[in-house]
Design a protein around this motif. Structure first.
Motif, PDB file in Angstrom:
ATOM      1  N   ASN A 194       4.622 -14.612  -2.391  1.00 11.81           N
ATOM      2  CA  ASN A 194       4.223 -14.523  -1.409  1.00 11.81           C
ATOM      3  C   ASN A 194       4.592 -12.951  -1.331  1.00 11.81           C
ATOM      4  N   PHE A 195       4.773 -12.041  -2.406  1.00 13.98           N
ATOM      5  CA  PHE A 195       5.171 -10.544  -2.650  1.00 13.98           C
ATOM      6  C   PHE A 195       4.433  -9.567  -1.536  1.00 13.98           C
ATOM      7  N   LYS A 196       5.166  -8.756  -0.697  1.00 14.00           N
ATOM      8  CA  LYS A 196       4.792  -7.524   0.203  1.00 14.00           C
ATOM      9  C   LYS A 196       4.882  -6.716  -0.080  1.00 14.00           C
ATOM     10  N   HIS A 197       4.770  -4.922  -0.454  1.00 14.54           N
ATOM     11  CA  HIS A 197       5.053  -4.193  -0.746  1.00 14.54           C
ATOM     12  C   HIS A 197       4.663  -3.046   1.069  1.00 14.54           C
ATOM     13  N   GLU A 198       6.135  -1.974   1.116  1.00 15.36           N
ATOM     14  CA  GLU A 198       5.386  -1.392   2.013  1.00 15.36           C
ATOM     15  C   GLU A 198       6.119   0.002   1.735  1.00 15.36           C
ATOM     16  N   SER A 217       0.142  -2.427   3.712  1.00 18.71           N
ATOM     17  CA  SER A 217       1.426  -3.329   2.930  1.00 18.71           C
ATOM     18  C   SER A 217       0.843  -4.077   2.644  1.00 18.71           C
ATOM     19  N   ARG A 218       1.129  -3.626   0.892  1.00 21.07           N
ATOM     20  CA  ARG A 218      -0.395  -4.149   0.094  1.00 21.07           C
ATOM     21  C   ARG A 218       1.398  -5.847  -0.307  1.00 21.07           C
ATOM     22  N   ASN A 219      -0.303  -6.742  -1.259  1.00 20.27           N
ATOM     23  CA  ASN A 219       0.391  -8.237  -1.580  1.00 20.27           C
ATOM     24  C   ASN A 219       0.385  -8.007  -2.831  1.00 20.27           C
ATOM     25  N   ALA A 220       1.505  -8.347  -3.783  1.00 20.36           N
ATOM     26  CA  ALA A 220       1.537  -8.783  -5.318  1.00 20.36           C
ATOM     27  C   ALA A 220       0.237  -7.786  -6.588  1.00 20.36           C
ATOM     28  N   ALA A 221      -0.741  -8.323  -6.122  1.00 19.64           N
ATOM     29  CA  ALA A 221      -2.200  -7.908  -6.870  1.00 19.64           C
ATOM     30  C   ALA A 221      -2.915  -6.129  -6.230  1.00 19.64           C
ATOM     31  N   THR A 232      10.863 -10.616  -3.331  1.00 16.95           N
ATOM     32  CA  THR A 232       9.220 -11.593  -1.661  1.00 16.95           C
ATOM     33  C   THR A 232       8.834  -9.835  -1.248  1.00 16.95           C
ATOM     34  N   SER A 233       9.541  -8.616  -1.093  1.00 18.80           N
ATOM     35  CA  SER A 233       9.430  -8.437  -0.285  1.00 18.80           C
ATOM     36  C   SER A 233      10.463  -7.027  -0.943  1.00 18.80           C
ATOM     37  N   ILE A 234       9.434  -5.494  -0.479  1.00 15.95           N
ATOM     38  CA  ILE A 234       9.854  -4.378  -0.441  1.00 15.95           C
ATOM     39  C   ILE A 234       9.347  -3.518  -0.042  1.00 15.95           C
ATOM     40  N   LYS A 235      10.449  -2.687   0.512  1.00 17.78           N
ATOM     41  CA  LYS A 235      10.406  -1.794   1.361  1.00 17.78           C
ATOM     42  C   LYS A 235      10.876  -0.255   1.057  1.00 17.78           C
TER      43      LYS A 235
END
Length: 135
Positions: A29-33, A46-50, A114-117
């Motif tokens: 469920n990774f999310k990057h912002e 925002s982006r998912n892992a792929a 799970t997430s990175i800002k």
């Protein structure tokens, strides 16, 4: 694996553009912002892992050498790690180096991110975008 170990591995894999290593650290469920909002999410809010890995693979075409230095400061809390770090990148196509300053907020669960800002110096990001557009 401790949260700080996961974060250390993240930077090690990012510095070498080790996409398999990065993939192994990201939760389903990774999310990057990218932040602040003034940099418009570097193309997506925002982006998912792929999506994030695809973005990094495209970045490698512009910034061929990327080095995140030893963190200036790291704060660890329950399930979170905040890292203030400087980076240096080389952009041969632009014949320039690309320094930057970042603040990362990592959320980690079960040994996975799970997430990175990621907050970046918007002046440097704007200059790189302008230089790339002019090239």
């Amino acid at each position: 694996m401790s949260s700080t170990t996961v974060v250390s591995q993240y930077f090690e894999y990012l510095n070498s553009y080790n996409f398999d290593g990065l993939t192994s650290l990201l939760a389903a469920n990774f999310k990057h912002e990218f932040r602040p909002a003034s940099i418009s999410g570097m193309g997506a809010p925002s982006r998912n892992a792929a999506q994030f890995l695809d973005w990094l693979k495209n970045l490698k075409g512009l910034i061929v050498s990327l080095n995140f230095n030893t963190p200036v400061e790291t704060i660890v809390a329950d399930g979170s790690v905040v890292v203030h770090v400087h980076s240096a990148g080389e952009t041969p196509s632009l014949a320039k180096s690309f320094p930057n300053e970042h603040l990362f907020i990592f959320h980690i669960s079960g040994g996975k991110i799970t997430s990175i800002k990621e907050f970046m110096d918007s002046k440097y990001v704007a200059q790189l975008a302008q230089d790339a557009g002019d090239a």
